[in-house]
Design a protein around this motif. Structure first.
Motif, PDB file in Angstrom:
ATOM      1  N   THR A   8       0.841  -1.196   0.000  1.00 42.19           N
ATOM      2  CA  THR A   8       0.000   0.000   0.000  1.00 42.19           C
ATOM      3  C   THR A   8       0.874   1.243   0.000  1.00 42.19           C
ATOM      4  O   THR A   8       2.006   1.231   0.493  1.00 42.19           O
ATOM      5  CB  THR A   8      -0.913   0.044   1.237  1.00 42.19           C
ATOM      6  OG1 THR A   8      -0.088   0.140   2.411  1.00 42.19           O
ATOM      7  CG2 THR A   8      -1.791  -1.199   1.321  1.00 42.19           C
ATOM      8  N   ALA A   9       0.349   2.328  -0.538  1.00 39.61           N
ATOM      9  CA  ALA A   9       1.066   3.596  -0.480  1.00 39.61           C
ATOM     10  C   ALA A   9       1.288   4.006   0.972  1.00 39.61           C
ATOM     11  O   ALA A   9       2.305   4.630   1.304  1.00 39.61           O
ATOM     12  CB  ALA A   9       0.288   4.667  -1.232  1.00 39.61           C
ATOM     13  N   GLU A  10       0.350   3.633   1.834  1.00 45.10           N
ATOM     14  CA  GLU A  10       0.491   3.947   3.265  1.00 45.10           C
ATOM     15  C   GLU A  10       1.700   3.235   3.857  1.00 45.10           C
ATOM     16  O   GLU A  10       2.381   3.769   4.739  1.00 45.10           O
ATOM     17  CB  GLU A  10      -0.775   3.554   4.023  1.00 45.10           C
ATOM     18  CG  GLU A  10      -1.996   4.416   3.730  1.00 45.10           C
ATOM     19  CD  GLU A  10      -2.629   4.105   2.377  1.00 45.10           C
ATOM     20  OE1 GLU A  10      -3.401   4.954   1.872  1.00 45.10           O
ATOM     21  OE2 GLU A  10      -2.348   3.000   1.819  1.00 45.10           O
ATOM     22  N   TRP A  11       1.967   2.008   3.389  1.00 42.89           N
ATOM     23  CA  TRP A  11       3.142   1.297   3.883  1.00 42.89           C
ATOM     24  C   TRP A  11       4.419   2.022   3.460  1.00 42.89           C
ATOM     25  O   TRP A  11       5.376   2.137   4.246  1.00 42.89           O
ATOM     26  CB  TRP A  11       3.181  -0.139   3.397  1.00 42.89           C
ATOM     27  CG  TRP A  11       4.419  -0.846   3.882  1.00 42.89           C
ATOM     28  CD1 TRP A  11       5.617  -0.974   3.232  1.00 42.89           C
ATOM     29  CD2 TRP A  11       4.595  -1.460   5.166  1.00 42.89           C
ATOM     30  NE1 TRP A  11       6.519  -1.636   4.011  1.00 42.89           N
ATOM     31  CE2 TRP A  11       5.918  -1.949   5.213  1.00 42.89           C
ATOM     32  CE3 TRP A  11       3.760  -1.656   6.259  1.00 42.89           C
ATOM     33  CZ2 TRP A  11       6.429  -2.611   6.318  1.00 42.89           C
ATOM     34  CZ3 TRP A  11       4.264  -2.327   7.375  1.00 42.89           C
ATOM     35  CH2 TRP A  11       5.584  -2.794   7.392  1.00 42.89           C
ATOM     36  N   ILE A  12       4.459   2.501   2.230  1.00 45.24           N
ATOM     37  CA  ILE A  12       5.634   3.236   1.768  1.00 45.24           C
ATOM     38  C   ILE A  12       5.853   4.456   2.661  1.00 45.24           C
ATOM     39  O   ILE A  12       6.986   4.746   3.080  1.00 45.24           O
ATOM     40  CB  ILE A  12       5.485   3.674   0.304  1.00 45.24           C
ATOM     41  CG1 ILE A  12       5.104   2.492  -0.595  1.00 45.24           C
ATOM     42  CG2 ILE A  12       6.771   4.337  -0.180  1.00 45.24           C
ATOM     43  CD1 ILE A  12       6.116   1.411  -0.728  1.00 45.24           C
ATOM     44  N   ASP A  13       4.773   5.167   2.959  1.00 44.36           N
ATOM     45  CA  ASP A  13       4.886   6.330   3.849  1.00 44.36           C
ATOM     46  C   ASP A  13       5.409   5.911   5.221  1.00 44.36           C
ATOM     47  O   ASP A  13       6.269   6.586   5.803  1.00 44.36           O
ATOM     48  CB  ASP A  13       3.524   7.019   4.002  1.00 44.36           C
ATOM     49  CG  ASP A  13       3.074   7.731   2.747  1.00 44.36           C
ATOM     50  OD1 ASP A  13       3.942   8.029   1.895  1.00 44.36           O
ATOM     51  OD2 ASP A  13       1.861   7.980   2.605  1.00 44.36           O
ATOM     52  N   TYR A  14       4.874   4.825   5.736  1.00 44.12           N
ATOM     53  CA  TYR A  14       5.315   4.338   7.043  1.00 44.12           C
ATOM     54  C   TYR A  14       6.800   3.981   7.017  1.00 44.12           C
ATOM     55  O   TYR A  14       7.580   4.375   7.898  1.00 44.12           O
ATOM     56  CB  TYR A  14       4.487   3.121   7.456  1.00 44.12           C
ATOM     57  CG  TYR A  14       5.137   2.273   8.529  1.00 44.12           C
ATOM     58  CD1 TYR A  14       5.234   2.732   9.837  1.00 44.12           C
ATOM     59  CD2 TYR A  14       5.679   1.021   8.213  1.00 44.12           C
ATOM     60  CE1 TYR A  14       5.855   1.947  10.821  1.00 44.12           C
ATOM     61  CE2 TYR A  14       6.289   0.238   9.181  1.00 44.12           C
ATOM     62  CZ  TYR A  14       6.372   0.712  10.480  1.00 44.12           C
ATOM     63  OH  TYR A  14       6.990  -0.048  11.444  1.00 44.12           O
ATOM     64  N   ALA A  15       7.203   3.207   6.001  1.00 46.56           N
ATOM     65  CA  ALA A  15       8.581   2.718   5.938  1.00 46.56           C
ATOM     66  C   ALA A  15       9.591   3.835   5.738  1.00 46.56           C
ATOM     67  O   ALA A  15      10.772   3.675   6.065  1.00 46.56           O
ATOM     68  CB  ALA A  15       8.721   1.689   4.814  1.00 46.56           C
ATOM     69  N   THR A  16       9.141   4.987   5.220  1.00 44.75           N
ATOM     70  CA  THR A  16      10.056   6.098   4.934  1.00 44.75           C
ATOM     71  C   THR A  16       9.838   7.289   5.859  1.00 44.75           C
ATOM     72  O   THR A  16      10.333   8.381   5.590  1.00 44.75           O
ATOM     73  CB  THR A  16       9.897   6.551   3.473  1.00 44.75           C
ATOM     74  OG1 THR A  16       8.528   6.931   3.219  1.00 44.75           O
ATOM     75  CG2 THR A  16      10.273   5.426   2.514  1.00 44.75           C
ATOM     76  N   THR A  17       9.120   7.073   6.945  1.00 44.53           N
ATOM     77  CA  THR A  17       8.954   8.113   7.966  1.00 44.53           C
ATOM     78  C   THR A  17      10.071   7.988   8.990  1.00 44.53           C
ATOM     79  O   THR A  17      10.340   6.889   9.487  1.00 44.53           O
ATOM     80  CB  THR A  17       7.590   7.976   8.665  1.00 44.53           C
ATOM     81  OG1 THR A  17       6.554   8.197   7.703  1.00 44.53           O
ATOM     82  CG2 THR A  17       7.443   8.996   9.792  1.00 44.53           C
TER      83      THR A  17
END
Length: 444
Positions: free
Chosen positions: A364-373
Motif C-alpha cells: 500500500t502507499a500507506e506502507w511506503i509512507d510508514y517505511a520512509t517516515t
C-alpha cells in the motif's frame, strides 16, 4: 651465520605463536567468514575460488584464512595457520550456510517453491529487452561520464564498483559493470536484505495479516519490561535492546553471523538498555528476530519459505534473487540476499511506484509512507529498515530520497519525485552524492 639463522627461526616461531595466541578468539570468525563467503560466491554467484581470494576475501584479517572448495559435495572449508577449520555447505534454493558438528548432511531440508515463469513483457515487468526509448531531456554523455567515474581504471583498485545502474521512468538509461561482471551477475546485498525483509512485512500488511503496532510475540519477554516492545519498534530499530554492531571485533553481530545456527534467537536474550520507541540503535539481531517472528505467522516452515518469493520476490520478477537461510532454515534477514543489479533495481521500482507493480498492488502507499517516515531518535536517518536522506546526508539529493544500504557499499537509491532508481554494488564506498548530483543534472 648459523647462529643468526637459528635465532631468526626462533624469532619467527615466537612471532607466529604470539600472533596465533592474540588472534585465537577471532579465528572462528575469520574462518567462518572465509568459508561462508567462498561457498556463496562459488556455488551461488558462479565465480571461481581464485576470484574470491583476489577480490572478496582479500582484506584483513580475512586474508589470514585459507579456503578450499569441494565441487562434488558443494562444500568449502577454511583454516587459519591450519587451525579452527570451518565448513560451509551449499543447499540449492537456500544458498550457503556455515555448519557445525550437529549438521547432518543426510537430513532432508525444505526449500522454497518458486515460480520463475518468464513474462513476455519488456524490462522491468518481464524478460524481454526494454523498449528502445531515447529521452530527449536526458544528457546521455554526461550521465555515462558520471557512471564511468565510479569505476576503477588502469589497474587501480580503489573504488571497487562492480555495477552501477540508473533507471529513469522504468527505462535503463545507464548501465556499467566491472570486468568479469555483467547483467546476469549476482551481487550480495548485505544489509539491503533488511529492506527485503521489511517489504515482506509490508506485503502482509497489505493483505491485512499484520499489525505492526502489536506487541512483539516473544514468549521470553512477556513477564518483564521487554513486553512493551512492538513489532514497529523492531522494524524501526527502536526497541531499546542491547546490541553491539561491530564487524571488526568479536561482537554480537559477528558471533550471530559466524557462530549461531539459529540467528533468529540472537537478540531474544538481550536486556533493555533503553526505552522502546526512545532508543534508536542499529541492530542486525533485530532484523533476524523479525525473520523469526515472520516464521511464526505461518502454519508451516514451508509456507514461510514460499511466501517471501510467491507474494513478493517472484511476484515482481526478481527471479535471480536468493535469500540465504541459516542452519535452522530461517532466512538471514540481516545480511544474505543475492540478486542481479537489474533485479535490485526492481526492488527500488516497486517503492518508486508506491507499491504498485504494473497494476498489481503489492504494497500500500500507506506502507511506503510508514517505511520512509523517520524513526524517533534516529536523527532523521532511518525509517522501517530503510535509510533516509531527511537530514541531508547527501546534500545534492532530494530530502525525501530513501535507500537500501549494505556493507561495503551496496545501495538502491529511490527518488520518487524524479522517477529515478540508482543501483550501485561493490566492495567499498564511493562518492554517492556526486553520482546522484550528476544523474539529476543530466535530466532536464
Amino acid at each position: 651465520m648459523k647462529k643468526f639463522f637459528k635465532y631468526f627461526v626462533i624469532f619467527l616461531a615466537l612471532g607466529l605463536v604470539y600472533t596465533v595466541y592474540t588472534n585465537y578468539p577471532r579465528l572462528n570468525l575469520i574462518t567462518g567468514f572465509s568459508a561462508k563467503s567462498t561457498a556463496s560466491i562459488v556455488f551461488l554467484a558462479d565465480r571461481t575460488l581464485e576470484s574470491v581470494e583476489e577480490f572478496d576475501n582479500n582484506f584483513p584479517p580475512i586474508t589470514e584464512g585459507a579456503s578450499s572448495v569441494d565441487k562434488v559435495s558443494k562444500t568449502t572449508s577454511a583454516k587459519v595457520f591450519g587451525l579452527k577449520k570451518r565448513t560451509a555447505v551449499y543447499r540449492e534454493g537456500l544458498g550457503a550456510v556455515l555448519v557445525n558438528d550437529e549438521y547432518d548432511e543426510n537430513e532432508p531440508y525444505l526449500v522454497p517453491k518458486r515460480d520463475k515463469t518468464p513474462k513476455a513483457l519488456p524490462f522491468p515487468y518481464g524478460n524481454l529487452p526494454q523498449k528502445d526509448t531515447v529521452f530527449k531531456n536526458v544528457d546521455y554523455n554526461r550521465i555515462n561520464g558520471a557512471v564511468d567515474q565510479a569505476f576503477d581504471k588502469n589497474g587501480d583498485w580503489n573504488k571497487k564498483t562492480r555495477s552501477l545502474l540508473v533507471v529513469y521512468k522504468d527505462q535503463i538509461i545507464a548501465e556499467q559493470y566491472a570486468d568479469g561482471f555483467d547483467e546476469n551477475s549476482l551481487h550480495l546485498g548485505w544489509s539491503m536484505t533488511k529492506s527485503v525483509m521489511s517489504t515482506v512485512y509490508g506485503v502482509l500488511n497489505e493483505q491485512g495479516k499484520m499489525d505492526v503496532n502489536s506487541r512483539a510475540p516473544i514468549v521470553e519477554w512477556q513477564n518483564d519490561e521487554r513486553a512493551e516492545i512492538t513489532i514497529n519498534n523492531l522494524l524501526q530499530m527502536n526497541s531499546g535492546l542491547d546490541w553491539v554492531e561491530d564487524y571488526f571485533i568479536i561482537s554480537d553481530v559477528t558471533k550471530m553471523l559466524f557462530l549461531e545456527s539459529d540467528m533468529t534467537k540472537s537478540a531474544i536474550e538481550k536486556p533493555l538498555v533503553g526505552k522502546p520507541n526512545e532508543s534508536w540503535y542499529y541492530s542486525s539481531g533485530t532484523s533476524n528476530l523479525l525473520s523469526g517472528i515472520l516464521r511464526n505467522q505461518f502454519d508451516s516452515r514451508q509456507a514461510y519459505l514460499d511466501f517471501w518469493y510467491s507474494d513478493f520476490i517472484d511476484r515482481i520478477g526478481m527471479h535471480s534473487m536468493t535469500v540465504e537461510a541459516d542452519m535452522a532454515g530461517n532466512y538471514v534477514a540481516s545480511s544474505y540476499a543475492w540478486a542481479t543489479a537489474r533485479d535490485w533495481a526492481k526492488f527500488g521500482l516497486l517503492y518508486e511506484h508506491d507499491g504498485n507493480w504494473n497494476g498489481d498492488q503489492v504494497l500500500t502507499a500507506e506502507w511506503i509512507d510508514y517505511a520512509t517516515t523517520p524513526t524517533n531518535t534516529s536523527n532523521n536517518t532511518y525509517g522501517a529498515q530503510l535509510w533516509l536522506n531527511a537530514n541531508g546526508k547527501f546534500p545534492d539529493a532530494p530530502r525525501n530520497m530513501f535507500y537500501a544500504d549494505g556493507f561495503q557499499g551496496q545501495h538502491v537509491f529511490v527518488l520518487q519525485d524524479q522517477d529515478l532508481v540508482i543501483v550501485r554494488t561493490g566492495l567499498s564506498d564511493i562518492d554517492y552524492n556526486y553520482i546522484i548530483k550528476e544523474v539529476l543534472e543530466s535530466i532536464k
